[in-house]
Design a protein around this motif. Structure first.
Motif, PDB file in Angstrom:
ATOM      1  N   LEU A 446       0.837  -1.202   0.000  1.00  0.00           N
ATOM      2  CA  LEU A 446       0.000   0.000   0.000  1.00  0.00           C
ATOM      3  C   LEU A 446       0.869   1.249   0.000  1.00  0.00           C
ATOM      4  N   PHE A 447       1.934   1.236   0.793  1.00  0.00           N
ATOM      5  CA  PHE A 447       2.789   2.410   0.895  1.00  0.00           C
ATOM      6  C   PHE A 447       3.460   2.742  -0.436  1.00  0.00           C
ATOM      7  N   LEU A 448       3.791   1.720  -1.210  1.00  0.00           N
ATOM      8  CA  LEU A 448       4.373   1.960  -2.530  1.00  0.00           C
ATOM      9  C   LEU A 448       3.379   2.678  -3.432  1.00  0.00           C
ATOM     10  N   ASP A 449       2.125   2.248  -3.398  1.00  0.00           N
ATOM     11  CA  ASP A 449       1.096   2.913  -4.197  1.00  0.00           C
ATOM     12  C   ASP A 449       0.943   4.375  -3.787  1.00  0.00           C
ATOM     13  N   MET A 450       0.961   4.631  -2.491  1.00  0.00           N
ATOM     14  CA  MET A 450       0.826   6.004  -2.010  1.00  0.00           C
ATOM     15  C   MET A 450       2.023   6.848  -2.439  1.00  0.00           C
ATOM     16  N   ALA A 451       3.217   6.268  -2.366  1.00  0.00           N
ATOM     17  CA  ALA A 451       4.421   6.985  -2.771  1.00  0.00           C
ATOM     18  C   ALA A 451       4.372   7.346  -4.250  1.00  0.00           C
ATOM     19  N   ASP A 452       3.860   6.437  -5.082  1.00  0.00           N
ATOM     20  CA  ASP A 452       3.711   6.726  -6.509  1.00  0.00           C
ATOM     21  C   ASP A 452       2.841   7.955  -6.722  1.00  0.00           C
ATOM     22  N   ARG A 453       1.727   8.011  -6.025  1.00  0.00           N
ATOM     23  CA  ARG A 453       0.792   9.124  -6.208  1.00  0.00           C
ATOM     24  C   ARG A 453       1.387  10.452  -5.731  1.00  0.00           C
ATOM     25  N   LEU A 454       2.269  10.380  -4.737  1.00  0.00           N
ATOM     26  CA  LEU A 454       2.888  11.600  -4.235  1.00  0.00           C
ATOM     27  C   LEU A 454       4.055  12.056  -5.116  1.00  0.00           C
ATOM     28  N   GLY A 455       4.429  11.206  -6.054  1.00  0.00           N
ATOM     29  CA  GLY A 455       5.493  11.573  -6.974  1.00  0.00           C
ATOM     30  C   GLY A 455       6.863  11.073  -6.590  1.00  0.00           C
ATOM     31  N   VAL A 456       6.940  10.164  -5.607  1.00  0.00           N
ATOM     32  CA  VAL A 456       8.228   9.607  -5.207  1.00  0.00           C
ATOM     33  C   VAL A 456       8.747   8.718  -6.331  1.00  0.00           C
ATOM     34  N   GLN A 457       9.965   8.961  -6.760  1.00  0.00           N
ATOM     35  CA  GLN A 457      10.527   8.250  -7.898  1.00  0.00           C
ATOM     36  C   GLN A 457      11.577   7.240  -7.456  1.00  0.00           C
ATOM     37  N   GLN A 458      11.775   6.260  -8.297  1.00  0.00           N
ATOM     38  CA  GLN A 458      12.813   5.240  -8.116  1.00  0.00           C
ATOM     39  C   GLN A 458      12.656   4.470  -6.813  1.00  0.00           C
ATOM     40  N   LEU A 459      11.419   4.184  -6.454  1.00  0.00           N
ATOM     41  CA  LEU A 459      11.151   3.371  -5.271  1.00  0.00           C
ATOM     42  C   LEU A 459      10.465   2.094  -5.739  1.00  0.00           C
ATOM     43  N   GLU A 460      11.256   1.110  -6.100  1.00  0.00           N
ATOM     44  CA  GLU A 460      10.724  -0.136  -6.627  1.00  0.00           C
ATOM     45  C   GLU A 460      10.289  -1.085  -5.521  1.00  0.00           C
ATOM     46  N   ARG A 461      10.976  -1.024  -4.389  1.00  0.00           N
ATOM     47  CA  ARG A 461      10.618  -1.853  -3.248  1.00  0.00           C
ATOM     48  C   ARG A 461      10.687  -1.009  -1.989  1.00  0.00           C
ATOM     49  N   PHE A 462       9.953  -1.459  -0.985  1.00  0.00           N
ATOM     50  CA  PHE A 462      10.031  -0.792   0.308  1.00  0.00           C
ATOM     51  C   PHE A 462       9.768  -1.816   1.396  1.00  0.00           C
ATOM     52  N   GLY A 463      10.702  -1.914   2.361  1.00  0.00           N
ATOM     53  CA  GLY A 463      10.530  -2.891   3.428  1.00  0.00           C
ATOM     54  C   GLY A 463      10.372  -4.291   2.880  1.00  0.00           C
ATOM     55  N   ASP A 464       9.293  -4.956   3.293  1.00  0.00           N
ATOM     56  CA  ASP A 464       9.050  -6.334   2.822  1.00  0.00           C
ATOM     57  C   ASP A 464       8.051  -6.389   1.695  1.00  0.00           C
ATOM     58  N   SER A 465       7.933  -5.296   0.930  1.00  0.00           N
ATOM     59  CA  SER A 465       6.946  -5.249  -0.167  1.00  0.00           C
ATOM     60  C   SER A 465       7.196  -6.308  -1.203  1.00  0.00           C
ATOM     61  N   THR A 466       6.126  -6.728  -1.858  1.00  0.00           N
ATOM     62  CA  THR A 466       6.209  -7.695  -2.957  1.00  0.00           C
ATOM     63  C   THR A 466       5.710  -7.085  -4.254  1.00  0.00           C
ATOM     64  N   GLY A 467       5.393  -5.795  -4.244  1.00  0.00           N
ATOM     65  CA  GLY A 467       4.856  -5.105  -5.410  1.00  0.00           C
ATOM     66  C   GLY A 467       3.828  -4.078  -4.969  1.00  0.00           C
ATOM     67  N   ARG A 468       3.219  -3.421  -5.955  1.00  0.00           N
ATOM     68  CA  ARG A 468       2.163  -2.471  -5.622  1.00  0.00           C
ATOM     69  C   ARG A 468       0.907  -3.208  -5.201  1.00  0.00           C
ATOM     70  N   LEU A 469       0.135  -2.601  -4.282  1.00  0.00           N
ATOM     71  CA  LEU A 469      -1.093  -3.238  -3.831  1.00  0.00           C
ATOM     72  C   LEU A 469      -2.124  -3.236  -4.947  1.00  0.00           C
ATOM     73  N   GLY A 470      -2.260  -2.103  -5.628  1.00  0.00           N
ATOM     74  CA  GLY A 470      -3.237  -1.994  -6.705  1.00  0.00           C
ATOM     75  C   GLY A 470      -4.667  -1.972  -6.180  1.00  0.00           C
ATOM     76  N   ASN A 471      -5.575  -1.553  -7.033  1.00  0.00           N
ATOM     77  CA  ASN A 471      -7.006  -1.524  -6.681  1.00  0.00           C
ATOM     78  C   ASN A 471      -7.263  -0.744  -5.408  1.00  0.00           C
ATOM     79  N   ILE A 472      -6.688   0.448  -5.326  1.00  0.00           N
ATOM     80  CA  ILE A 472      -7.014   1.332  -4.223  1.00  0.00           C
ATOM     81  C   ILE A 472      -7.653   2.624  -4.734  1.00  0.00           C
TER      82      ILE A 472
END
Length: 472
Positions: A446-472
């Protein structure tokens, strides 16, 4: 000699007729007050050094600022009272979520988000310490180093956001809390207190200490001079004028005819809000100690806990309204908190009650505490929704606000299917007003999706993420 800016322009001279800018109005207001974001005061091309392209870094598709906040409440929630009975857009609000009814259309209930890094690890190697891990991993998504002195967590998602959008505002981020801060010694089963008493981390070893005094928050946002100087300035101002607003009314009145109708309403609303907040802070200083005999209340902190939490939410509202920051965290109370809720008739500690072992009376009391926390959050959301932004939408519409806990059920200390809410429409990029089940996904997705919307670039992974959550 008149003051000059670097370009050689006379700073004391008023702008030419027809030119309306934030600096001129700020001079009339006095530097103790920051402006809300007004469309009429948007920089012209001559003063657009910080202007952003529509839909660019840190802004919504309409060009208004996009904000992100993370609110943490302790000890999980009673699942039966928290989760709605059905999914989708027409979901019925559960008992604990009933206060959200007025803003239901701008809230998503997110099921199936986990923080597996908050568990004891492979073969239970880290043993107990669920509360420290729940708090410390909530925005970092990493496994904490179990130590009372050698602290090591991870950079939190809010600070990843602040690194990219923080330069657009006076403060890169804002950290709030309603706890006294503890950074050293052991708290939970050998884990440093730093994990439990901080939500935001600028580096794996550096927590961002939350400010718990609302007056200090206000002075940080709107004060003048070096530390210790603002009180004298305010005392002098009060002697000269009946209130802070008196110093700006003349300029405000002269500007009324130059603002569009929407901005006139927003300016009136904002100035009223500033006076209300400052009045409440002063009242807390004058009467806080008398209301709590035997315990000295720090200046600016109300003795009434409900007023205290609400006042800190109001600080966050003002910070977003004035575009002082676009990234914030609010650790309402640290994980494992044993605060009692006498004000709602519950004298036992919250943490003690959360180990309810399915005793109906204890479960009922914890559910009432869960409800109280949501009530305060709902009040904050309603105020955000009632505050117009530069593009005509509400602040809530142009925000992404996470509310949740790092424990799912305080009795079992699980970290799967955490109680998560996502409020706001992200400037139209989110689909609120529904209950969605994701099965079992890392909350960091979820945090990756939020970062995308805020314009954070070059953040492919964060913590134990497995990808974007999607469908939010």
């Amino acid at each position: 000699m008149k003051p000059m800016n670097p370009a050689g322009t006379d700073l004391a001279a008023p702008p030419r007729r027809g030119r309306l800018n934030r600096r001129h109005f700020l001079r009339g207001l006095g530097v103790t007050v920051a402006l809300p974001v007004l469309a009429s005061l948007r920089p012209t091309s001559q003063f657009a050094s910080r202007a952003l392209p529509v839909g660019g870094l840190g802004v919504t598709p309409t060009g208004a600022p996009l904000r992100a906040a993370f609110v943490y409440v302790p000890n999980g929630a009673i699942p039966a009272a928290w989760w709605p009975a059905a999914e989708g857009a027409n979901f019925p609000l559960s008992r604990s979520l009933q206060p959200l009814e007025p803003v239901k259309g701008l809230v998503q209930v997110l099921g199936g988000l986990d923080h597996q890094t908050a568990g004891p690890g492979p073969d239970g190697v880290d043993g107990s310490g669920e509360h420290a891990r729940a708090n410390g991993t909530f925005l970092t998504g990493v496994r904490l180093k179990k130590s009372a002195t050698d602290v090591h967590a991870g950079i939190s998602i809010d600070q990843m956001m602040a690194r990219q959008v923080g330069s657009l505002t006076r403060f890169s981020s804002l950290e709030l809390g309603c706890d006294s801060v503890r950074k050293t010694a052991a708290c939970d089963s050998g884990y440093s207190c730093a994990y439990q008493y901080n939500l935001s981390w600028s580096s794996p070893t550096t927590p961002m200490t939350p400010e718990s005094n609302p007056r200090l928050v206000f002075e940080r946002l709107f004060g003048t001079g070096a530390p210790g100087e603002r009180r004298a300035i305010l005392q002098q101002r009060r002697q000269e004028q009946r209130s802070l607003l008196d110093s700006v009314l003349e300029d405000a009145r002269s500007m009324q005819r130059r603002l569009n109708p929407q901005d006139k309403d927003k300016l009136d609303q904002y100035l009223t809000g500033v006076r209300e907040v400052e009045t409440r802070i002063e009242r807390a200083e004058r009467f806080g100690t008398a209301q709590d005999p035997g315990v000295e209340t720090p200046a600016g902190i109300p003795s009434d806990y409900t007023q205290y939490v609400q006042l800190m939410y109001d600080m966050l509202l003002l910070a977003f309204q004035t575009d002082s920051t676009r990234v914030a965290t609010f650790l309402v109370t640290h994980e494992g908190s044993n605060l009692s809720f006498d004000h709602i008739g519950i004298t036992e500690g919250h943490h003690d009650l959360s180990h309810h072992q399915n005793r109906p009376e204890w479960v009922e009391k914890v559910a009432k505490i869960d409800l109280w926390y949501v009530q305060q959050f709902a009040r904050f959301l309603e105020k955000l929704d009632a505050t117009k932004d530069a593009d005509g939408n509400s602040l809530l519409y142009n925000s992404m606000i996470v509310y949740g806990s790092g424990c799912a059920d305080g009795d079992s200390h699980t970290h799967s299917n955490l109680p998560f809410l996502l409020a706001g429409a992200g400037g139209g990029t989110l689909t609120p007003g529904r209950y969605v089940k994701y099965g079992s996904r890392p909350a960091t997705n979820l945090f990756l999706d939020m970062a995308d919307r805020l314009g954070v670039q070059q953040l492919e992974r964060f913590g134990d993420s497995t990808g974007r959550l999607g469908n939010i």
